[in-house]
Design a protein around this motif. Sequence first.
Motif, PDB file in Angstrom:
ATOM      1  N   GLU A   1      -1.161  -8.035   6.075  1.00 50.29           N
ATOM      2  CA  GLU A   1      -2.027  -7.007   6.643  1.00 50.29           C
ATOM      3  C   GLU A   1      -2.289  -5.920   5.610  1.00 50.29           C
ATOM      4  O   GLU A   1      -1.363  -5.376   5.020  1.00 50.29           O
ATOM      5  CB  GLU A   1      -1.352  -6.396   7.876  1.00 50.29           C
ATOM      6  CG  GLU A   1      -2.120  -5.252   8.500  1.00 50.29           C
ATOM      7  CD  GLU A   1      -1.321  -4.541   9.570  1.00 50.29           C
ATOM      8  OE1 GLU A   1      -1.306  -3.285   9.548  1.00 50.29           O
ATOM      9  OE2 GLU A   1      -0.699  -5.219  10.418  1.00 50.29           O
ATOM     10  N   VAL A   2      -3.560  -5.601   5.398  1.00 47.32           N
ATOM     11  CA  VAL A   2      -3.887  -4.543   4.454  1.00 47.32           C
ATOM     12  C   VAL A   2      -4.365  -3.303   5.201  1.00 47.32           C
ATOM     13  O   VAL A   2      -5.061  -3.384   6.220  1.00 47.32           O
ATOM     14  CB  VAL A   2      -4.956  -4.968   3.419  1.00 47.32           C
ATOM     15  CG1 VAL A   2      -4.425  -6.057   2.520  1.00 47.32           C
ATOM     16  CG2 VAL A   2      -6.252  -5.378   4.070  1.00 47.32           C
ATOM     17  N   TYR A   3      -3.936  -2.188   4.686  1.00 44.89           N
ATOM     18  CA  TYR A   3      -4.393  -0.867   5.134  1.00 44.89           C
ATOM     19  C   TYR A   3      -5.379  -0.386   4.084  1.00 44.89           C
ATOM     20  O   TYR A   3      -5.106  -0.467   2.876  1.00 44.89           O
ATOM     21  CB  TYR A   3      -3.181   0.065   5.249  1.00 44.89           C
ATOM     22  CG  TYR A   3      -3.490   1.538   5.199  1.00 44.89           C
ATOM     23  CD1 TYR A   3      -3.966   2.202   6.315  1.00 44.89           C
ATOM     24  CD2 TYR A   3      -3.298   2.269   4.026  1.00 44.89           C
ATOM     25  CE1 TYR A   3      -4.243   3.560   6.272  1.00 44.89           C
ATOM     26  CE2 TYR A   3      -3.564   3.622   3.980  1.00 44.89           C
ATOM     27  CZ  TYR A   3      -4.037   4.261   5.109  1.00 44.89           C
ATOM     28  OH  TYR A   3      -4.310   5.602   5.055  1.00 44.89           O
ATOM     29  N   VAL A   4      -6.534   0.100   4.535  1.00 43.14           N
ATOM     30  CA  VAL A   4      -7.624   0.414   3.611  1.00 43.14           C
ATOM     31  C   VAL A   4      -8.066   1.860   3.771  1.00 43.14           C
ATOM     32  O   VAL A   4      -8.294   2.333   4.892  1.00 43.14           O
ATOM     33  CB  VAL A   4      -8.839  -0.506   3.865  1.00 43.14           C
ATOM     34  CG1 VAL A   4      -9.954  -0.207   2.851  1.00 43.14           C
ATOM     35  CG2 VAL A   4      -8.434  -1.969   3.818  1.00 43.14           C
ATOM     36  N   HIS A   5      -8.152   2.571   2.656  1.00 49.20           N
ATOM     37  CA  HIS A   5      -8.929   3.805   2.662  1.00 49.20           C
ATOM     38  C   HIS A   5      -9.948   3.714   1.539  1.00 49.20           C
ATOM     39  O   HIS A   5      -9.618   3.491   0.381  1.00 49.20           O
ATOM     40  CB  HIS A   5      -8.055   5.059   2.585  1.00 49.20           C
ATOM     41  CG  HIS A   5      -7.195   5.206   1.373  1.00 49.20           C
ATOM     42  ND1 HIS A   5      -7.661   5.751   0.204  1.00 49.20           N
ATOM     43  CD2 HIS A   5      -5.899   4.899   1.154  1.00 49.20           C
ATOM     44  CE1 HIS A   5      -6.683   5.785  -0.691  1.00 49.20           C
ATOM     45  NE2 HIS A   5      -5.612   5.264  -0.143  1.00 49.20           N
TER      46      HIS A   5
END
Length: 458
Positions: free
Chosen positions: A259-263
């Motif tokens: 799972e990637v968290y993106v900003h």
Amino acid sequence: MNTRRTFVASSVAATMAGPLLAAEGAAGTSAGTGRKTIETDVLVCGGGCAGTAAALSAARHGARTLLVEKAPFAGGIITSVGLPYFDGISNIGDHRVVVKGIALELLSKTGVCAPDAQVIKPHNPTIPNTFEFKVLLDRELQAQKDRLTVLYNSFACEAESSNGRIRNVTIANKDGLVTVRPKVVIDCTGDADVAAWAGTPTEQSAEVQPLTLHFRIGGVKPAKGIGGLCRESLVKAQALGELPYFYGPGVMFLFGKDEVYVHGIRVPANPTDAADLSRAEMQGRADALAMHKAWKRDIPAFADSYFLEAYPWIGVRESRRLIGQHVLNEKEIMGGRRFPDAIATGCWYLDLHPNKTTLGSANDFKPEKVQPGPYDIPYRSLVPQKIENLLVAGRCHSATRGAHASTRVTVTAMALGEAAGCAAALSLKNSTNVAELDGQKVREVLTTVNAGPFTDAA
């Protein structure tokens, strides 16, 4: 002089029961209006990083406190926008903890550090779970239920002031329009809403930093150089007209192995204009989906991925700022100026985002060139002009645009909120106005609870 600004709004209220609404006739019906009225010592408007700390601090120091927050939970940028970082808790150079008090207490309760930590690496530690952080804040607020009442899904929509005092603040929730009669108000709205409506001087730059929406994608296969691949894909998407702007992007496996968290969302907007803010929210969601579609098309690691969630609110970096008794400026923070009435310590770099696409680095500045050492924030930066029973904490406190680029971050906001809550309670104990309170006295009281400025700590 009477200053009044009225908004009509609707929302759903969830009330944490407490004695504030029942004790000593604190709640009732205002004759002639049919409105519910609430009387309280301290009203905290906004339950983000600053507001949560302010409410806890005021209640812990003995003041009857009402916290109103427009979300159905506290935590602000951490829980509503999904930024999981405790930015500003430790110095970037030696990693010495420079903000203790409630901020350090909360971070330790997430399991990231010890309650008495003196050094924290990295300087922007990541909390492990933003949902669990919501529950942690609920628990901490409920622990003060004898003095603290929380109204979620509620927000301030009007302030009435006369003769240099806020007399009433109107909040909107499931009860309708509710009149609150506070002795002290702490504006932690992020946008200095209450301060502006009450008639105290504020300012907002013609162009403010862009808004951002954080999101998460599941089913991603870890791959070498995935950040660079994501960047190349977004450059392509922008050239194809699929994406107006972006930055970075920051693509991190923070919460799960796949799972990637993106900003990386960048939306120019005016966050104090209701229509433009709504447009920005829609643009942010569209851009998040466009990013995912581009990566799924272009990058094998995303072939079987799926969009998990975008956090409920777009994040605001900059809007109104108070013009207070002291306006903190860049020269003061870069020079590490000391103030006798210091009530908090900042240490973040001047993090100023442009309204355009930037690749790799989040902004156009090199942190090593605009990185201050730990610096003082004076009590007077929380104190407005003209209104004697109002404090402003969080990113809308009194600072220049450049200084604000450093002071606006999560942990610094918590420190300012804790100081404001302490000052509000102290002013009531001493029967004085917060505008006349000696900031050195606030600093002394903060020291007794292991809070306040730590610029000279070993």
